[in-house]
Design a protein around this motif. Structure first.
Motif, short mmCIF file in Angstrom:
data_model
loop_
_atom_site.label_atom_id
_atom_site.label_comp_id
_atom_site.label_asym_id
_atom_site.label_seq_id
_atom_site.Cartn_x
_atom_site.Cartn_y
_atom_site.Cartn_z
N LYS A 12 0.85 -1.19 0.00
CA LYS A 12 0.00 0.00 0.00
C LYS A 12 0.89 1.24 0.00
O LYS A 12 1.71 1.42 0.87
CB LYS A 12 -0.92 -0.01 1.21
CG LYS A 12 -1.87 1.17 1.25
CD LYS A 12 -2.94 1.00 2.31
CE LYS A 12 -2.35 1.02 3.71
NZ LYS A 12 -3.41 0.99 4.75
N ILE A 13 0.68 2.11 -1.03
CA ILE A 13 1.56 3.26 -1.16
C ILE A 13 0.91 4.55 -0.67
O ILE A 13 1.62 5.51 -0.33
CB ILE A 13 2.06 3.40 -2.61
CG1 ILE A 13 0.88 3.55 -3.58
CG2 ILE A 13 2.91 2.21 -3.00
CD1 ILE A 13 1.30 3.76 -5.02
N GLN A 14 -0.41 4.63 -0.65
CA GLN A 14 -1.05 5.81 -0.09
C GLN A 14 -2.52 5.51 0.17
O GLN A 14 -3.05 4.50 -0.29
CB GLN A 14 -0.89 7.03 -0.99
CG GLN A 14 -1.67 6.98 -2.30
CD GLN A 14 -1.69 8.31 -2.99
OE1 GLN A 14 -1.71 9.35 -2.33
NE2 GLN A 14 -1.68 8.31 -4.32
N GLU A 15 -3.17 6.42 0.92
CA GLU A 15 -4.56 6.22 1.31
C GLU A 15 -5.23 7.58 1.48
O GLU A 15 -4.63 8.52 2.03
CB GLU A 15 -4.61 5.44 2.62
CG GLU A 15 -6.00 5.06 3.08
CD GLU A 15 -5.94 4.25 4.35
OE1 GLU A 15 -6.12 3.01 4.29
OE2 GLU A 15 -5.69 4.86 5.42
N LYS A 16 -6.49 7.70 0.97
CA LYS A 16 -7.26 8.93 1.07
C LYS A 16 -8.71 8.57 1.38
O LYS A 16 -9.18 7.48 1.06
CB LYS A 16 -7.19 9.74 -0.22
CG LYS A 16 -5.82 10.34 -0.51
CD LYS A 16 -5.84 11.20 -1.77
CE LYS A 16 -4.47 11.80 -2.04
NZ LYS A 16 -4.48 12.66 -3.24
N SER A 17 -9.41 9.52 2.00
CA SER A 17 -10.81 9.29 2.34
C SER A 17 -11.59 10.59 2.19
O SER A 17 -11.01 11.68 2.21
CB SER A 17 -10.93 8.76 3.77
OG SER A 17 -10.49 9.73 4.70
N VAL A 18 -12.91 10.43 2.06
CA VAL A 18 -13.80 11.58 1.97
C VAL A 18 -15.11 11.20 2.66
O VAL A 18 -15.61 10.09 2.50
CB VAL A 18 -14.05 11.97 0.49
CG1 VAL A 18 -14.67 10.83 -0.29
CG2 VAL A 18 -14.95 13.20 0.43
#
Length: 1088
Positions: free
Chosen positions: A469-475
């Motif tokens: 896993k290289i990055q993570e974003k949420s909304v």
């Protein structure tokens, strides 16, 4: 004299420098004592060296011979070539294999090539450059083996002429370039004039087989024993997104020294490495990274003693490059690798996560059971091939919970607690156009309320095949609130009381705030306790949301109005008494036409009491037969009177009880004798079970209204109060019988006046004066009172003097006669006088005892023990009372000898395996007797302890008739018992063992013949014990093992010498043939 390494001028023949000769190892100069102008000795043609791949001993076209025939030269060459074939084959194969594997661009690993002088007469060769190996891990291993092989090659080439000036610089350069742990540098082999170098490509098949196999075996053997430090980092390249945090692990294993290891990290964009951070050196960081390390943007995080992580916060494109992790050495020897590198690639952030544009509000207010949908969009423009992992989450408290995920591997994964709803289709995750992800919830519950967000992570497959896993974003998408549906369930009546055979009517009312379309489901339950749960209660009737009612014959459920449901139970019974409650549920329709239950409630239980129609009757108990004495019969009758309001479905049963009457006001609980169930089956109680089974108590029903109890033989324990209980049973609608009423009678007392039993026994000696050998006779007269038709059993006992060893307890049971006049010998052990005692019944209350041929050992006190028996039930006899007579003494006035016994041993301490002699010596005092008038029973005993605190063990016995009897033994030693004189008996223990130790004594029973010729038994005499100790003979114990060991060692030594001699003589014989010419060649090489 010519300087070393100088070349002779061309054209000089025998008068100049002695010409070189080519031998097996190179060129050879003539000996110093040889005259230069002398004619050279005849020489064999030298075989020109072939290609490196040729098998040893295979010659190229020979140089012409100088004075010797071809056959002679072949015979001289054969032993030398054989030695080359045996000794040089493996080393040459290993040398060429290692040299052939080296890179061609490095002159250090090329095969040596000859460098000759310009003219044909030049004999001074030029040495090839020195070689060494380089590399890590296996490369270092190959280099070490290569250097060692070249040194061995040079050493075995003995006789070659080298130039000191050309050799020493090459050796120095090789030593500087070789690994420190393997000083294996050596100059290469010079070649003789006209000798061509060998190459691996020109090796024959025989050379290949001879060279490859030893090389493989050597490499496998060294790798098996190799152990060195290993530094590991992830397999690169590591792809990371700009602005994220990066953690690069590094670990070390197979090291020596302390458990906690230190680590250094360096970074390189092109070629040179820049120091970043160290675990042990604070000054290690270069100036370029000091600020970032000081701010904590770059730090080391230790996960264990042998592993750390390099953490870089907010990674930037400038951080892309190679990262090297190294560990300072703490090993005793340099082995393995001490650093490892990994490539890190930084890519731009191309992940975008947004909510749905069609949604007008971020807050949703729903009712329980409604459905809703949420959408989010996720796209990526990463230059690498990445996958997205989408997860929908809800936050109802302080933490987020996973609902449903679409993983980066394309799999749907429900969160904890949502597995069942996912399988039933209640929650779904659908993908749509424009990279949208839609969460659908079809049946919202109160637990679905909270904030919802879409969490997207980007994954890439690493070089080792694993996902990273290289990055993570949420909304956050929306906030959903669920309004619970109110439902109230009440039964209109609180407590109900009805009479048996009437109807029960109950109504369940429901109220709810639910609007719109819905349906109610109602279920009625029955329970015997108000605390029972639904699982414990009985379901009576149910009506589902489609108004379908379950079937029942006597119970009906009807829908009175929209909110009322009526339960009607017809022809109620006593079993219908209990608690009734109803359960209601609200169902709402779904978009797909199915129904969903949104709320469910249960009413409070209502108590219902059904009053039974009890019959009216009385119970009377009387005794038709009462006992006047013990063992008389008793009969009681229990009758039902004044029966009113009875129906055809009523039946009566009886239960009999007994209560013991005690003086005073003490209360004793009643005991059940027997009872009947509804089917008139007999159920015995604990008190009367055994007597009912034996037929002593009989229960019967004489008439329709009369029950009887008969005791065949009444005993004193049966005295007390008796009463009966008549039970009325009613038949219910399911044809079962239920007890409706119990009526008890007045008690009846069973009692008769009794007196205590008395028994008197008198013993009378019929002959007041008698001597040994005559008959002893006594009578026992018995008298009793208050015993009905008694019978007597008689036992004759004797109380011997305390000095008599035959009766340790003092009292001996001789003979008995029971109440049925059966005679039995009790403890009479004299087998010679089995018929010497007689007990007979003279009259109903008189018994006579006779003992024939009395002996001195019969002296003592004799008594009669009498037991009175009265008739019991079933022809059995019951013990009434016991009596003991006065004693009758038998005493003989004798003037015979007095015997004494002692034990003697000449050697009470013996060694194992020897014979122990124990003597039992009898002495006599008083009147002397002839040997024929006396005899002895001798028994030997042993106590296996120092103190006499254990049970004695019988070893052997010798009776007066000379019969020897041995006791049971566990050891291997043997016993012998013999009479060596009229008053001496010897016990021998052959082959004594450890368990033969202990106290030993003999027990003697004298027999004396009286004047009338009758043998009289005297009291037993026990000797004072003697302690026998057994020691171990150390010499004898180890003699045979030592002799056997010495013999085996000698045999094995001789056999080993014989095998060694045979092996050296025939199997490992090696003929070494060395000619004078070879010895002279070696001497000349030493001079050079």
């Amino acid at each position: 004299m010519r300087a070393p390494g100088a070349h002779p001028s061309p054209g000089r023949g025998h008068g100049g420098t002695p010409p070189r000769e080519a031998g097996p190892g190179g060129l050879r100069s003539r000996g110093r004592n040889e005259r230069p102008n002398s004619v050279p000795a005849p020489r064999c043609p030298r075989a020109a060296p072939g290609a490196p791949g040729d098998a040893p001993g295979r010659a190229s076209p020979p140089i012409p011979a100088q004075g010797l025939s071809q056959a002679t030269c072949a015979r001289r060459r054969r032993p030398r070539e054989g030695r080359r074939e045996r000794g040089g084959e493996g080393s040459a194969a290993l040398r060429w294999a290692l040299l052939s594997e080296a890179p061609t661009r490095s002159p250090a690993l090329r095969p040596p090539s000859p460098a000759w002088g310009k003219g044909p007469g030049r004999a001074g060769p030029r040495a090839a450059p020195a070689t060494c190996g380089r590399g890590r891990a296996l490369g270092k291993f190959v280099s070490v083996v290569g250097c060692a092989a070249r040194r061995g090659w040079s050493g075995r080439a003995g006789g070659s002429v080298r130039s000191q000036g050309s050799e020493r610089p090459a050796e120095e350069r090789c030593r500087r370039r070789c690994p420190r742990a393997s000083p294996a540098c050596a100059p290469a082999v010079p070649l003789a004039e006209g000798e061509a170098p060998r190459s691996p490509a020109s090796m024959g098949h025989r050379g290949e087989r001879a060279s490859v196999l030893p090389l493989l075996l050597l490499v496998l053997l060294l790798l098996a024993f190799c152990r060195g430090r290993i530094v590991r980092v992830p397999k690169g390249p590591l792809i990371r997104v700009v602005g994220t945090e990066v953690a690069i692990p590094c670990s070390v294993s197979d090291y020596d020294g302390p458990s906690e290891q230190n680590f250094d990290w360096e970074f390189s964009r092109d070629t040179d490495f820049v120091r970043i951070v160290s675990t042990w050196d604070s000054t290690f960081t270069s100036e370029e990274y000091q600020k970032r390390v000081g701010r904590g943007d770059i730090k080391l995080r230790r996960s264990s003693n042998d592993a750390v992580e390099l953490v870089i916060r907010n990674i930037q494109p400038a951080d892309q490059g190679r990262y090297k992790c190294s560990t300072p050495s703490t090993d005793a020897t340099v082995q393995g690798n001490y650093d490892a590198e990994v490539q890190v690639k930084v890519i731009s952030d191309g992940l975008s996560v947004t909510g749905s544009k069609a949604r007008s509000s971020t807050s949703l207010r729903l009712s329980e059971g409604d459905s809703f949908k949420l959408r989010c969009s996720a796209t990526t423009t990463s230059p690498e091939h990445t996958h997205l992992h989408v997860t929908w989450q809800v936050k109802s408290g302080s933490s987020w919970r996973d609902i449903l995920s679409l993983t980066h591997e394309g799999k749907f994964q429900p969160g904890p607690g949502y597995e069942e709803r996912y399988r039933s289709g209640d929650i779904r995750l659908d993908t749509g156009a424009n990279d949208t992800y839609r969460l659908s919830v079809s049946q919202a519950s109160s637990a679905d309320g909270g904030a919802y967000r879409c969490l997207v992570s980007e994954w890439v497959r690493g070089a080792d095949g694993s996902w990273q896993k290289i990055q993570e974003k949420s909304v956050e998408i929306a906030t959903v609130s669920i309004q619970r549906t109110a439902l109230d369930v009440v039964i209109s009546t609180s407590n109900v009381s009805v009479t048996e055979r009437d109807s029960l009517d109950l109504t369940c009312n429901i109220t709810t705030d639910r609007s719109g379309i819905f349906q109610a489901e109602v279920m009625w339950y029955f329970s015997a306790s108000p605390d029972d749960t639904l699982s414990d209660a009985q379901l009576l009737l149910s009506m589902d949301h489609d108004s379908v009612v379950s079937d029942s014959t006597l119970i009906s459920l009807s829908h009175v109005d929209r909110n009322s449901y009526r339960l009607l139970v017809r022809d109620v019974d006593v079993e219908d008494s209990g608690y009734y409650f109803c359960e209601a549920a609200i169902w709402v329709p779904l978009h797909n036409g199915s129904w969903h239950k949104v709320v469910e409630r249960t009413s409070a239980p209502v108590s219902v009491v059904v009053t039974a129609l009890e019959p009216d009757y009385d119970v009377f108990l009387n005794a038709s037969k009462t006992p006047k004495f013990s063992d008389d019969p008793t009969e009681l009758n229990c009758r039902i009177t004044n029966v009113q309001d009875t129906e055809a479905n009523i039946r009566f049963t009886v239960s009999w009880y007994y209560r013991q009457r005690l003086p005073g006001d003490d209360v004793v609980p009643e005991e059940l004798l027997a009872s009947m169930d509804a089917d008139w089956a007999l159920l015995p109680g604990d008190r009367g079970r055994e007597r009912i089974q034996n037929g002593e108590i009989i229960l019967s029903k004489k008439f329709a209204d009369t029950f009887s109890l008969r005791i065949q033989w009444t005993s004193e324990s049966d005295r007390g109060d008796y009463f009966c209980v008549i039970s009325a049973w009613s038949r219910h609608r399911n044809n079962s019988w239920v007890k409706s009423k119990d009526v008890a009678s007045a008690p009846v007392n069973i009692f008769w006046a009794t007196q205590d039993y008395t028994l008197t026994v008198e013993a009378v000696k019929l002959k007041p004066f008698f001597v040994a050998g005559h008959t002893f006779e006594m009578t026992c007269k018995v008298s009793s009172k208050n015993i009905k038709t008694p019978r007597y059993s008689v036992l004759i006992t004797a109380e011997k003097p305390l000095t008599d060893q035959s009766s340790p307890n003092g009292t001996t049971r001789i003979i008995s006669l029971n109440q049925d006049s059966v005679v039995r010998l009790e403890d009479w052990t004299d087998q010679t006088r089995v018929d010497g005692v007689v007990l007979e019944k003279v009259q109903e209350n008189e018994f006579r005892y006779r003992m024939y041929q009395t002996q001195i050992s019969d002296a003592g006190l004799y008594r009669c023990v009498v037991t009175a028996w009265s008739p019991g039930g079933g022809g059995m006899w019951r013990e009434a009372v016991n009596g003991l007579s006065n004693p009758i003494q038998i005493d003989f006035q004798t003037s015979g000898p007095v015997f004494n016994v002692s034990v003697h041993s000449d050697s009470p301490t013996i060694y194992q395996g020897e014979v122990a002699d124990l003597l039992c010596i009898i002495t006599m005092e008083g009147m002397p007797l002839e040997p024929d008038d006396m005899s002895f029973d001798v028994s030997w005993f042993a106590v296996r302890s120092f103190a006499l605190d254990r049970e004695p063990i019988l070893l052997a016995s010798l009776d007066r008739r000379g019969i020897v009897t041995q006791g049971r033994r566990n050891g291997s030693s043997e016993l012998s018992l013999e009479r060596i004189s009229p008053l001496e008996f010897r016990l021998r223990v052959h082959g004594c063992e450890d368990h033969d130790f202990g106290n030993h004594y003999c027990l003697v029973t004298p027999w004396v013949r009286s004047a009338t010729g009758v043998w009289q038994r005297e009291p037993d005499i026990r000797a004072k014990p003697i302690f026998l100790s057994v020691k171990m003979d150390v010499l004898n114990a180890f003699k045979y093992p030592l002799l056997i060991g010495i013999g085996l060692a000698t045999a094995i030594g001789l056999l080993s010498c014989l095998i060694g001699y045979c092996s050296s003589r025939w199997c490992c014989k090696k003929e070494v043939q060395e000619t004078r010419r070879e010895r002279r060649r070696l001497m000349s090489m030493e001079m050079d």
